[in-house]
Design an enzyme around this catalytic site. Structure first.
Site, short mmCIF file in Angstrom:
data_model
loop_
_atom_site.label_atom_id
_atom_site.label_comp_id
_atom_site.label_asym_id
_atom_site.label_seq_id
_atom_site.Cartn_x
_atom_site.Cartn_y
_atom_site.Cartn_z
N HIS A 58 0.84 -1.21 0.00
CA HIS A 58 0.00 0.00 0.00
C HIS A 58 0.87 1.26 0.00
O HIS A 58 1.31 1.72 1.04
CB HIS A 58 -0.92 0.00 1.22
N HIS A 76 1.40 5.24 -2.27
CA HIS A 76 0.90 6.20 -3.25
C HIS A 76 2.11 6.85 -3.91
O HIS A 76 2.87 7.56 -3.25
CB HIS A 76 0.02 7.25 -2.59
N LEU A 77 2.30 6.59 -5.20
CA LEU A 77 3.44 7.14 -5.93
C LEU A 77 3.07 8.40 -6.70
O LEU A 77 3.94 9.05 -7.29
CB LEU A 77 4.03 6.08 -6.87
N ARG A 78 1.79 8.73 -6.77
CA ARG A 78 1.27 10.00 -7.29
C ARG A 78 1.37 10.19 -8.80
O ARG A 78 0.66 11.02 -9.35
CB ARG A 78 1.94 11.19 -6.59
N ASN A 137 -5.19 5.95 -7.27
CA ASN A 137 -5.80 7.29 -7.22
C ASN A 137 -4.86 8.32 -7.85
O ASN A 137 -4.40 9.26 -7.23
CB ASN A 137 -6.18 7.68 -5.79
N ASP A 142 1.06 2.78 3.70
CA ASP A 142 0.17 3.83 3.18
C ASP A 142 0.96 5.12 2.96
O ASP A 142 0.51 6.22 3.29
CB ASP A 142 -1.03 4.06 4.10
N PHE A 147 -5.30 14.53 3.42
CA PHE A 147 -4.97 13.43 4.32
C PHE A 147 -3.67 12.76 3.87
O PHE A 147 -3.41 12.64 2.69
CB PHE A 147 -6.08 12.38 4.30
N GLY A 148 -2.88 12.26 4.83
CA GLY A 148 -1.78 11.38 4.49
C GLY A 148 -0.44 11.78 5.05
O GLY A 148 -0.14 12.96 5.22
#
Length: 424
Positions: A58, A60-62, A92, A303, A321-322
């Protein structure tokens, strides 16, 4: 060929002296002492721990669409610095990998830029809008690791159920960010005593647990593997535990920050402490730890969620968030759980290697002869301070800046190639 000399590996829960001979992408031999042949590339582990490379299901590499926050290159460099050799990025992005065209474009970016192994998710629904299912067989053919709309919850039971049926047909998991939008109430942190003290709208526990309760029953009916992202509440742990006892194929992950922090650690209206799900109560944290140790929760995932500094400088009510986590996960967990005797080193390593691989039936996560040469050499003895300027990620949005930690990776290798070494 490469030879790692003077390392220590875990055998039967104990650190044992070992040399590791690597031929191309695979481990050829592991033995207490291996004599080097002429022309071999020797890596001196200097008595440090040689671990299987970590697997993060999990992140997020964007990229594409959010390159100002992170790119595939910077995100995977950060992963390598943290000891991760395999990462699974969430969909996402913009565009969402929801079609063959979009997935092929993402895969090319990965092929051209990734520093570690990257297994990308595809979305469950088109543009993650929860209204139309993607073409599951076509995306599996392109290499989709699993299916998720992470970042948002699938709001309608019928859409989730139909997605689970399709996922079961192609033998892939449905991976769920569980959040009932009707129960968010505009919240920016956990609904509890701290939100009341700060006057910030809160997100109640039921926002997460209600959707998990719905989904485990749908998964049972669909015969689907259902994986719950970033579990954060005691009620969620109870629902997952009951579902497992009932024989439903449900698995779950927990993040380092939910294991380490609670709402009580939030010093004020500071968006560095804003993540989704939010930091919960002490009772919730204790339930997560219990659930991890008893097998209700299967593995740990970061995450990793990078954001630009100006975004996180806003009040909690407005900021995204994050937090980032790829470069700090192992040192934080080792320092706070292994060094103080709560966990064994074997337990922690398993949560980051064997367990996620077992969860998703991956062939990585172990050091073995004829297996992939995915490994990280870790200094368990030297203390270092977590500093944002040391990060290889574009972002440094984490509340752990300034923490003193042990267990810092000093070299990471993926399929026999060194991808991180010291400050390089």
């Amino acid at each position: 060929m490469k030879l790692i000399k003077n390392g220590k590996v875990l055998q039967n829960g104990e650190l044992q002296q070992a040399d590791i001979l690597i031929d191309g992408k695979v481990i050829k031999q592991i033995a207490p002492a291996i004599e080097p042949s002429n022309g071999i590339d020797i890596i001196d582990a200097k008595g440090h721990f040689v671990s299987p490379g970590f697997v993060d299901v999990h992140v997020h590499l964007r990229e594409p669409g959010g390159e100002y926050k992170e790119t595939i290159e910077t995100g995977t460099k950060a992963a390598a610095r943290g000891g991760f050799t395999t990462v699974c990025p969430m969909p996402n992005t913009r565009p969402v990998p929801d079609s063959v065209e979009h997935f092929e474009a993402l895969q090319k970016l990965i092929d051209d830029n990734a520093q570690v192994r990257v297994l990308p998710y595809a979305s469950i629904t088109t543009r993650q809008l929860g209204k139309e299912l993607v073409d599951f067989p076509a995306l599996v053919k392109e290499g989709a690791f699993a299916f998720t709309d992470d970042g948002v919850g699938v709001q309608t039971a019928s859409m989730m159920y139909e997605g689970m049926i399709e996922a079961a047909k192609v033998n892939k998991a449905i991976v769920a960010h569980c959040e009932d939008n009707s129960l968010i109430y505009g919240g920016a942190m956990h609904e509890g005593k701290r939100s009341k003290e700060l006057g910030i709208p809160g997100i109640p526990n039921i926002c997460e647990s209600v959707q998990i309760a719905r989904d485990v029953l749908l998964a049972e009916a669909a015969g689907c593997h259902y994986h719950v992202c970033h579990v954060s509440t005691k009620e969620s742990v109870r629902v997952i535990r009951d579902a497992k006892r009932a024989g439903i194929h449900v698995t779950a992950e927990v993040t380092p920050h939910h294991l380490l922090l609670t709402e009580d650690d939030i010093p004020g209206n500071n968006a560095i402490y804003k993540m989704n799900p939010p930091l919960r109560s002490t009772e919730d944290r204790e339930a997560l730890l219990e659930g991890l140790l008893d097998g209700t929760i299967d593995c740990i995932a970061t995450d990793h969620a990078p954001h630009a500094r100006d975004e996180k400088a806003q009040p909690m009510e407005k900021a995204p968030f994050g937090i980032v986590g790829s470069e700090t996960a192992f040192p934080l967990l080792y320092t706070h759980f292994v060094k103080n005797g709560d966990w064994t080193l074997q337990q922690l390593v398993d949560y980051l290697t064997i367990k996620p691989c077992e969860t998703f039936n991956l062939e990585y996560g172990t050091l073995k002869e004829n297996g992939y040469a995915d490994l990280t050499i870790i200094d368990l003895d030297s203390e270092q301070e977590i500093k944002g300027e040391d990060f290889l990620s574009k972002a440094d949005n984490t509340p752990f800046i300034g923490y003193k930690v042990y267990g810092n990776p000093i070299l990471t290798m993926v399929e026999g190639e060194v991808k991180f070494e010291g400050d390089k």
